[in-house]
Design a protein around this motif. Structure first.
Motif, PDB file in Angstrom:
ATOM      1  N   ILE A   1     -14.401 -19.040   5.950  1.00  0.00           N
ATOM      2  CA  ILE A   1     -14.217 -20.083   6.959  1.00  0.00           C
ATOM      3  C   ILE A   1     -15.427 -20.213   7.874  1.00  0.00           C
ATOM      4  CG2 ILE A   1     -13.100 -18.658   8.735  1.00  0.00           C
ATOM      5  CD1 ILE A   1     -12.045 -22.209   7.630  1.00  0.00           C
ATOM      6  N   TRP A   2     -16.087 -19.079   8.181  1.00  0.00           N
ATOM      7  CA  TRP A   2     -17.241 -19.160   9.077  1.00  0.00           C
ATOM      8  C   TRP A   2     -18.476 -19.713   8.379  1.00  0.00           C
ATOM      9  CZ3 TRP A   2     -16.560 -19.321  14.026  1.00  0.00           C
ATOM     10  CH2 TRP A   2     -15.405 -18.739  14.573  1.00  0.00           C
ATOM     11  N   ILE A   3     -18.549 -19.535   7.051  1.00  0.00           N
ATOM     12  CA  ILE A   3     -19.606 -20.215   6.298  1.00  0.00           C
ATOM     13  C   ILE A   3     -19.347 -21.721   6.317  1.00  0.00           C
ATOM     14  CG2 ILE A   3     -20.688 -20.480   4.031  1.00  0.00           C
ATOM     15  CD1 ILE A   3     -21.380 -17.829   5.318  1.00  0.00           C
ATOM     16  N   LYS A   4     -18.079 -22.106   6.155  1.00  0.00           N
ATOM     17  CA  LYS A   4     -17.728 -23.526   6.192  1.00  0.00           C
ATOM     18  C   LYS A   4     -17.996 -24.136   7.565  1.00  0.00           C
ATOM     19  CE  LYS A   4     -14.151 -23.031   2.635  1.00  0.00           C
ATOM     20  NZ  LYS A   4     -12.688 -23.047   2.351  1.00  0.00           N
ATOM     21  N   LYS A   5     -17.909 -23.321   8.613  1.00  0.00           N
ATOM     22  CA  LYS A   5     -18.160 -23.812   9.972  1.00  0.00           C
ATOM     23  C   LYS A   5     -19.655 -23.920  10.282  1.00  0.00           C
ATOM     24  CE  LYS A   5     -13.846 -22.151  12.108  1.00  0.00           C
ATOM     25  NZ  LYS A   5     -13.340 -23.468  12.538  1.00  0.00           N
ATOM     26  N   GLY A   6     -20.497 -23.421   9.373  1.00  0.00           N
ATOM     27  CA  GLY A   6     -21.931 -23.605   9.574  1.00  0.00           C
ATOM     28  C   GLY A   6     -22.800 -22.378   9.455  1.00  0.00           C
ATOM     29  N   ALA A   7     -22.216 -21.178   9.393  1.00  0.00           N
ATOM     30  CA  ALA A   7     -23.031 -19.970   9.250  1.00  0.00           C
ATOM     31  C   ALA A   7     -23.705 -19.965   7.885  1.00  0.00           C
ATOM     32  CB  ALA A   7     -22.177 -18.723   9.438  1.00  0.00           C
ATOM     33  N   LYS A   8     -24.853 -19.299   7.813  1.00  0.00           N
ATOM     34  CA  LYS A   8     -25.623 -19.250   6.563  1.00  0.00           C
ATOM     35  C   LYS A   8     -25.652 -17.841   5.972  1.00  0.00           C
ATOM     36  CE  LYS A   8     -28.021 -21.675   3.591  1.00  0.00           C
ATOM     37  NZ  LYS A   8     -27.400 -22.757   2.821  1.00  0.00           N
ATOM     38  N   GLY A   9     -24.823 -16.949   6.489  1.00  0.00           N
ATOM     39  CA  GLY A   9     -24.797 -15.620   5.908  1.00  0.00           C
ATOM     40  C   GLY A   9     -24.133 -14.608   6.818  1.00  0.00           C
ATOM     41  N   TRP A  10     -24.041 -13.380   6.293  1.00  0.00           N
ATOM     42  CA  TRP A  10     -23.400 -12.273   6.996  1.00  0.00           C
ATOM     43  C   TRP A  10     -24.296 -11.049   6.981  1.00  0.00           C
ATOM     44  CZ3 TRP A  10     -18.741 -12.527   9.498  1.00  0.00           C
ATOM     45  CH2 TRP A  10     -17.887 -13.601   9.194  1.00  0.00           C
TER      46      TRP A  10
ATOM     47  N   ARG B   1     -19.105 -10.667  -1.870  1.00  0.00           N
ATOM     48  CA  ARG B   1     -20.261 -11.448  -2.327  1.00  0.00           C
ATOM     49  C   ARG B   1     -19.808 -12.664  -3.133  1.00  0.00           C
ATOM     50  NH1 ARG B   1     -25.728 -10.714  -3.203  1.00  0.00           N
ATOM     51  NH2 ARG B   1     -26.635 -11.999  -4.847  1.00  0.00           N
ATOM     52  N   ARG B   2     -18.898 -12.437  -4.068  1.00  0.00           N
ATOM     53  CA  ARG B   2     -18.440 -13.561  -4.901  1.00  0.00           C
ATOM     54  C   ARG B   2     -17.815 -14.669  -4.058  1.00  0.00           C
ATOM     55  NH1 ARG B   2     -16.895  -9.361  -8.589  1.00  0.00           N
ATOM     56  NH2 ARG B   2     -14.752  -9.381  -7.787  1.00  0.00           N
ATOM     57  N   ALA B   3     -17.000 -14.269  -3.077  1.00  0.00           N
ATOM     58  CA  ALA B   3     -16.318 -15.259  -2.240  1.00  0.00           C
ATOM     59  C   ALA B   3     -17.309 -16.066  -1.410  1.00  0.00           C
ATOM     60  CB  ALA B   3     -15.303 -14.555  -1.343  1.00  0.00           C
ATOM     61  N   VAL B   4     -18.273 -15.385  -0.789  1.00  0.00           N
ATOM     62  CA  VAL B   4     -19.263 -16.073   0.042  1.00  0.00           C
ATOM     63  C   VAL B   4     -20.139 -16.994  -0.804  1.00  0.00           C
ATOM     64  CG1 VAL B   4     -21.315 -15.744   1.484  1.00  0.00           C
ATOM     65  CG2 VAL B   4     -19.298 -14.312   1.844  1.00  0.00           C
ATOM     66  N   LYS B   5     -20.595 -16.489  -1.942  1.00  0.00           N
ATOM     67  CA  LYS B   5     -21.482 -17.290  -2.790  1.00  0.00           C
ATOM     68  C   LYS B   5     -20.754 -18.468  -3.422  1.00  0.00           C
ATOM     69  CE  LYS B   5     -25.162 -14.519  -2.372  1.00  0.00           C
ATOM     70  NZ  LYS B   5     -26.488 -14.922  -1.880  1.00  0.00           N
ATOM     71  N   ASP B   6     -19.440 -18.354  -3.602  1.00  0.00           N
ATOM     72  CA  ASP B   6     -18.675 -19.492  -4.113  1.00  0.00           C
ATOM     73  C   ASP B   6     -18.681 -20.649  -3.113  1.00  0.00           C
ATOM     74  OD1 ASP B   6     -18.068 -18.338  -6.509  1.00  0.00           O
ATOM     75  OD2 ASP B   6     -16.040 -17.703  -5.966  1.00  0.00           O
ATOM     76  N   VAL B   7     -18.686 -20.317  -1.824  1.00  0.00           N
ATOM     77  CA  VAL B   7     -18.726 -21.352  -0.787  1.00  0.00           C
ATOM     78  C   VAL B   7     -20.143 -21.881  -0.616  1.00  0.00           C
ATOM     79  CG1 VAL B   7     -18.304 -21.859   1.654  1.00  0.00           C
ATOM     80  CG2 VAL B   7     -16.754 -20.348   0.408  1.00  0.00           C
ATOM     81  N   ASP B   8     -21.115 -20.969  -0.615  1.00  0.00           N
ATOM     82  CA  ASP B   8     -22.521 -21.350  -0.429  1.00  0.00           C
ATOM     83  C   ASP B   8     -23.380 -20.358  -1.197  1.00  0.00           C
ATOM     84  OD1 ASP B   8     -25.068 -22.006   0.330  1.00  0.00           O
ATOM     85  OD2 ASP B   8     -24.699 -21.952   2.481  1.00  0.00           O
ATOM     86  N   SER B   9     -23.856 -20.764  -2.344  1.00  0.00           N
ATOM     87  CA  SER B   9     -24.639 -19.863  -3.201  1.00  0.00           C
ATOM     88  C   SER B   9     -25.934 -19.429  -2.540  1.00  0.00           C
ATOM     89  CB  SER B   9     -24.943 -20.540  -4.540  1.00  0.00           C
ATOM     90  OG  SER B   9     -25.719 -21.717  -4.334  1.00  0.00           O
ATOM     91  N   ASP B  10     -26.350 -20.164  -1.507  1.00  0.00           N
ATOM     92  CA  ASP B  10     -27.612 -19.876  -0.821  1.00  0.00           C
ATOM     93  C   ASP B  10     -27.413 -19.069   0.462  1.00  0.00           C
ATOM     94  OD1 ASP B  10     -30.291 -20.209  -1.386  1.00  0.00           O
ATOM     95  OD2 ASP B  10     -30.521 -21.898  -0.027  1.00  0.00           O
ATOM     96  N   ALA B  11     -26.181 -18.651   0.727  1.00  0.00           N
ATOM     97  CA  ALA B  11     -25.931 -17.803   1.899  1.00  0.00           C
ATOM     98  C   ALA B  11     -26.475 -16.403   1.643  1.00  0.00           C
ATOM     99  CB  ALA B  11     -24.437 -17.738   2.197  1.00  0.00           C
ATOM    100  N   VAL B  12     -26.883 -15.720   2.700  1.00  0.00           N
ATOM    101  CA  VAL B  12     -27.478 -14.390   2.562  1.00  0.00           C
ATOM    102  C   VAL B  12     -26.477 -13.330   3.005  1.00  0.00           C
ATOM    103  CG1 VAL B  12     -28.504 -14.316   4.899  1.00  0.00           C
ATOM    104  CG2 VAL B  12     -29.560 -13.022   3.018  1.00  0.00           C
ATOM    105  N   ILE B  13     -26.509 -12.159   2.343  1.00  0.00           N
ATOM    106  CA  ILE B  13     -25.649 -11.031   2.691  1.00  0.00           C
ATOM    107  C   ILE B  13     -26.545  -9.812   2.894  1.00  0.00           C
ATOM    108  CG2 ILE B  13     -23.730  -9.576   1.975  1.00  0.00           C
ATOM    109  CD1 ILE B  13     -22.790 -11.921   0.224  1.00  0.00           C
ATOM    110  N   ILE B  14     -26.513  -9.299   4.123  1.00  0.00           N
ATOM    111  CA  ILE B  14     -27.393  -8.194   4.542  1.00  0.00           C
ATOM    112  C   ILE B  14     -26.527  -7.000   4.909  1.00  0.00           C
ATOM    113  CG2 ILE B  14     -29.211  -7.500   6.155  1.00  0.00           C
ATOM    114  CD1 ILE B  14     -29.448 -10.589   6.799  1.00  0.00           C
TER     115      ILE B  14
END
Length: 660
Positions: free
Chosen positions: A333-342, A359-372
Motif C-alpha cells: 500500500i505504501w508503494i502504491k501511495k508513492g514510495a519507491k522502496g523499503w 521482495r516478490r510482493a513489492v516487485k509485483d507492485v513496482d519492479s523498479d522499487a528498491v529493497i535495502i
C-alpha cells in the motif's frame, strides 16, 4: 614462493568475483617445481565435499600451472582451497588469515577457504538507484514546516522550545531505561518545504527513518503501520510529498520495522491506549499469534530485551498476510501511495522466507522499487542465528547499508589501516558481492546509529571516557575541527566517486557533530551551517552527478604507498559494467591521508590511451601526460579527481559554492 593463487587476478580465477548460477569458473594454481608435486587437488565444498584433480596446463623450469573448473550449478556460497600432494608430504593452499580473498597462504594443514558467490542469473537491481545520491532524514530533527512552528501535543512527551537545543538523554525513574520522548517538531511538511534545498544539494532519493505512528521520537516502536505519525503529518501529506518530490526527480524510501512492534501499539496494546483488543489484553486478540509469550501476558520475547519492543513471529500466517500478502498489505500500500522502496530494519533477525515473499510482493507492485537491508558486515556471507543468509543471491535484497565501507574509510584516514589494507578490504567486498548489488551498496559515512563522522575524524575522546552529560556538551576544539573538516573532505571525495550509492546523513553536510544516540540526532542547523563543508558537498555531488563513469564505470583500486590510496573509474566503448550504453570517460582518484607529507605520484595510463586529464578540484587545470604516464603532487590531506572530462560550475556560480 612455493605456491600461489590470487582469487582477484583473472589469470588465477576467471571470471572475477561472484557468478550467476550455471557458470563454470576456471581456477588456477602455480606450484614451484622444487616441490616435486605428485598431484594438485581443488577441494570444493557447498553441501558436500568434492575433490577435483587439477590438470597440469603449463610447465617451465620454475613453476607448474595447474587448472580445473568449478561448476557453480546451485545458488549459494561455494568454497574452495587446494591440496598439494608431493612425494614427501601434503600441503594446503588456503585463503589468508583475514579471509579477504586475493593472495593466499601455503600451510601444512587446511585453513580458510576461498568464497565464490553464486547468484540467480536474473538478479537485477534498479538502475536509478545505482545512479542516485540518497539523503537520510530523521524527521523530527530536520525541519518544522508549520508556519507557527507548532508541535502537536503528545501525552508524556517533552517538547523543545528552542530548535537548536541539545537532545535530552532522559532515563525512566523506575527502570533506568532511556526514554526517547523529547521532540523538536520536524515534520513531512518541513521536508516538502526543503525539497529545493535537497535538489540543489544534488539529492535524488530520500531515505526516511520510520514515519509511522509510534510513541517514541525515533519511531522504531511502531504503533500503527497504516498511519503516518500525527506529529509528522498524515497519509495525505505523505502522498503529496511523494508527488512533489517525483516532479523534482527525488524518490522516497521508507524504513520498515517488521521484526518487532511497539508495546504501545494497535497490535500489542499493553497500555490500552488504542481502540483494539491487543495481544497483551487477550489471547483471543487477532494479533495474539503474532507475538512470542513466555509467561502470558507480562513476559514475552522482545528485541534485545527492551520490553517496549515485543518481537513478532514473522512467519505467522496472519502477520504475513497483513505485511505482505493482502492486496492492501503494508508493503504494497505504501508503494502504491508513492514510495519507491523499503529499507528493512534489523534484517538479520528476519527469516529468509519472509524476505523472499516481501521482495516478490513489492516487485509485483513496482519492479523498479528498491529493497535495502540493515547489515553491518559483509552481507554475502553474513551468518545469523547459525544460518548463512541469502540476502544477495537475487531473491531477497537489492542493497545493504555499507557499514564496512564506512569502517574502511575511517580506519584508513585515521591511520588504523594502511592504503594497502583499504584496497584489500574493498576488493574482498567487490569479489564477494554480485555486481548488481556492489554497484547498489548504500555507501554511508554517518547514520542515526553511529557517532557523527566529523566527531570521529576529529579524534574526539572515546565515548566510554565521558559521562552522558559530557557527551551531550562535547564539541571538537578548533584545531580538532579544522583537521576533521579536511579529513571529511577526503572521505566525501571517496564516497562520491566510489561504486555504489552515496548516502548523506542529514546535517553531515552542514558540519553537525555528536556522539551516538541521542546526540547524533541533533537538529539540522538551519542558518548556522558550516558553509565551507556545505559548499564542498555541493561540489562533490555535482561532480558525481555529472559523469556516468563515476556511477557504473569500471573500478580499479590501488595503493601507491602506505598513505596514498587511489582508484580508477572508466567507461570504454560507450558500455558500462552492466553493458548499458553510457558516455565514455575516465577519472583517476588520489587520496593522501598524511598530515605532513607531500607525495609525488606517477600512474601508468598507457593502456587507457589518455593524453590529458583535468584537475576537477583545482579549476579544471589541464594535466598533460608524458608517454602515457600521469604525474601529480599530493599535498598533506589532499585528494584529487583527475578526469578526462571537465566539470563546469552551475549557473548559480558562487552562491552555490561551485568554485572550480
Amino acid at each position: 614462493m612455493l605456491a600461489y593463487h590470487n582469487s582477484q587476478d583473472s589469470f588465477y580465477r576467471n571470471p572475477f568475483g561472484a557468478v550467476p548460477v550455471g557458470e563454470n569458473v576456471l581456477i588456477r594454481l602455480s606450484v614451484s617445481s622444487s616441490l616435486k608435486v605428485k598431484r594438485a587437488i581443488l577441494r570444493l565444498w557447498k553441501d558436500n565435499e568434492i575433490k577435483i584433480e587439477m590438470r597440469l596446463a603449463k610447465t617451465d623450469k620454475d613453476f607448474f600451472i595447474y587448472e580445473a573448473y568449478a561448476s557453480c550449478s546451485t545458488l549459494g556460497l561455494l568454497w574452495y582451497y587446494f591440496i598439494i600432494e608431493t612425494y614427501d608430504k601434503t600441503y594446503y593452499y588456503c585463503n589468508n588469515d583475514e579471509q579477504l580473498g586475493g593472495e593466499g597462504v601455503l600451510r601444512d594443514s587446511f585453513g580458510n577457504s576461498y568464497q565464490i558467490t553464486v547468484y540467480d542469473k536474473n538478479y537485477k537491481t534498479p538502475d536509478w538507484f545505482k545512479e542516485a545520491i540518497v539523503y537520510q532524514i530523521f524527521v523530527d530533527r530536520f525541519y518544522n514546516g508549520n508556519e507557527d512552528k507548532r508541535i502537536p501535543y503528545r501525552e508524556n512527551a517533552l517538547f523543545h522550545s528552542n530548535w537548536y537545543e541539545t537532545p535530552l538523554y532522559k532515563e525512566d525513574e523506575k527502570s533506568g531505561v532511556y526514554e526517547p520522548k523529547d521532540f523538536f517538531g520536524g515534520n513531512l511538511l518541513g521536508v516538502i518545504k526543503k525539497l529545493n534545498y535537497l535538489r540543489e544539494l544534488g539529492i535524488s532519493a530520500i531515505y526516511f527513518n520510520p514515519i509511522f505512528k509510534a510513541n517514541s521520537n525515533h519511531k522504531y516502536d511502531t504503533g500503527d503501520y497504516s498511519r503516518i505519525d500525527p506529529m509528522f503529518g498524515n497519509n495525505e501529506v505523505f502522498e503529496r510529498l511523494c508527488s512533489i518530490a517525483k516532479t523534482m526527480g527525488i524518490r522516497i524510501i521508507l524504513d520498515g520495522v517488521f521484526n518487532h512492534t511497539g508495546s504501545d501499539s494497535i497490535y500489542f496494546n499493553k497500555y490500552g491506549r488504542y481502540d483494539s483488543i491487543g495481544a497483551f489484553q487477550s489471547k483471543d486478540s487477532p494479533y495474539f499469534k503474532w507475538y512470542k509469550f513466555i509467561d502470558y501476558p507480562n513476559i514475552y520475547e522482545s528485541w534485545w530485551g527492551f520490553d517496549t519492543l515485543p518481537n513478532v513471529n514473522e512467519l505467522e500466517e496472519s502477520y504475513m498476510d497483513f505485511i505482505i500478502r493482502n492486496d492492501d498489505s503494508i508493503c504494497k500500500i505504501w508503494i502504491k501511495k508513492g514510495a519507491k522502496g523499503w529499507r528493512l530494519d534489523v534484517v538479520d533477525e528476519i527469516p529468509d522466507e519472509f524476505l523472499k515473499e516481501f521482495r516478490r510482493a513489492v516487485k509485483d507492485v513496482d519492479s523498479d522499487a528498491v529493497i535495502i537491508g540493515e547489515v553491518w558486515e559483509d552481507a554475502s556471507n553474513k551468518e545469523s542465528y547459525g544460518k548463512k543468509r541469502e540476502y544477495l543471491l537475487g531473491h531477497e535484497l537489492d542493497s545493504v547499508m555499507n557499514y564496512p565501507f564506512r569502517n574502511m574509510v575511517i580506519d584508513y584516514i585515521l591511520y588504523k589501516k594502511s592504503a594497502k589494507d583499504f584496497k584489500r578490504r574493498i576488493l574482498s567486498l567487490y569479489e564477494n558481492y554480485p555486481k548488481e548489488s556492489f554497484f547498489s551498496l548504500l555507501n554511508l559515512l554517518g547514520s542515526h546509529d553511529v557517532i557523527r563522522i566529523l566527531t570521529v575524524l576529529g579524534e574526539a575522546p572515546p565515548e566510554s571516557s565521558l559521562s552522558k552529560g559530557e557527551r551531550a556538551e562535547y564539541k571538537l576544539p578548533l584545531s580538532g575541527r579544522e583537521i576533521a573538516k579536511k579529513r571529511l573532505k577526503l572521505a566525501v571525495l571517496i564516497q562520491m566517486t566510489f561504486p555504489g550509492t552515496p548516502c548523506i546523513y542529514y546535517g553531515d553536510e552542514a558540519g553537525v557533530e555528536g556522539y551516538s544516540d541521542p546526540f547524533n540526532r541533533r537538529t539540522y542547523p538551519w542558518g548556522y551551517e558550516d558553509l565551507n563543508i556545505l559548499c564542498y558537498y555541493k561540489k562533490m555531488t555535482r561532480i558525481r552527478n555529472s559523469f556516468d563513469f563515476l556511477k557504473t564505470g569500471e573500478f580499479i583500486p590501488f595503493d601507491y604507498n602506505e598513505d596514498v590510496f587511489g582508484f580508477i573509474r572508466y567507461i570504454e566503448n560507450n558500455t558500462d559494467v552492466f553493458n548499458n550504453r553510457m558516455e565514455n570517460g575516465i577519472a583517476v582518484i588520489l587520496i593522501n591521508r598524511s598530515k605532513d607529507k607531500d607525495y609525488k605520484v606517477t600512474i601508468d595510463l598507457r593502456k587507457k590511451k589518455v593524453s590529458r586529464l583535468y584537475d576537477l578540484l583545482n579549476y579544471n587545470n589541464k594535466i598533460k601526460l608524458k608517454d602515457g604516464k600521469l604525474t601529480a603532487v599530493l599535498h598533506p590531506l589532499e585528494g584529487k579527481i583527475l578526469s578526462s572530462k571537465q566539470c563546469y560550475p552551475s549557473k548559480k556560480g558562487k552562491r552555490d559554492g561551485y568554485l572550480f
